[in-house]
Design a protein around this motif. Structure first.
Motif: not given
Length: 159
Positions: A89-91
């Motif tokens: 995941s990334s933010q």
């Protein structure tokens, strides 16, 4: 019994390092600090359970010698690979904006149920990439010859 490594044994060779524990990952993190990469150079391969990033990293292992000898600081393209990835995941980053250039601040490991956990790449500007891993297995390998950094200087950080 083998002898301890000596400073003189180090040569200007491409790096090829692996990390299987937090201490090893700390070394890799220090070497990729201030590395830059276009968002397009992130490759998530779910079938191979692999996350790869093609970085332009500062040759931190040579900065002191370069400065002492009056040479410009160099960068080198390196492949940072996280294996045994179960998911990612990334933010704080827009992977659809193909013009974005990212800067790596650190790579850390957050332990989970042994031997798994999360490899976290912290990026400048409040971005992060988080890979859930079955076990910690990260590698860093230089894939090009060094080149003079555009600024010719090592990045600096205010204290």
């Amino acid at each position: 019994m083998s002898d301890d490594a000596r400073f003189e044994d180090g040569a200007e060779r491409p790096l090829n390092l692996g990390a299987l524990d937090g201490e090893d990952l700390g070394v890799i993190s220090a070497l990729v600090q201030d590395a830059v990469l276009p968002v397009t150079e992130i490759s998530w391969q779910p079938g191979k359970r692999r996350l790869g990033l093609l970085l332009n990293r500062v040759r931190w292992e040579d900065v002191e010698a370069a400065t002492r000898r009056g040479r410009p600081v160099e960068r080198v393209q390196s492949l940072l690979v996280v294996d045994t990835v179960l998911g990612m995941s990334s933010q704080g980053l827009d992977r659809t904006d193909r013009d974005v250039v990212l800067s790596v601040l650190s790579v850390t490991f957050e332990p989970g149920e042994a031997p798994g956990g999360h490899v976290v790449l912290t990026l400048a500007g409040d971005g992060a990439i988080r890979a859930s891993v079955e076990a910690l297995e990260v590698s860093l390998r230089d894939v090009t010859r060094p080149y003079v950094a555009p600024s010719g200087k090592a990045p600096s950080h205010p204290e």
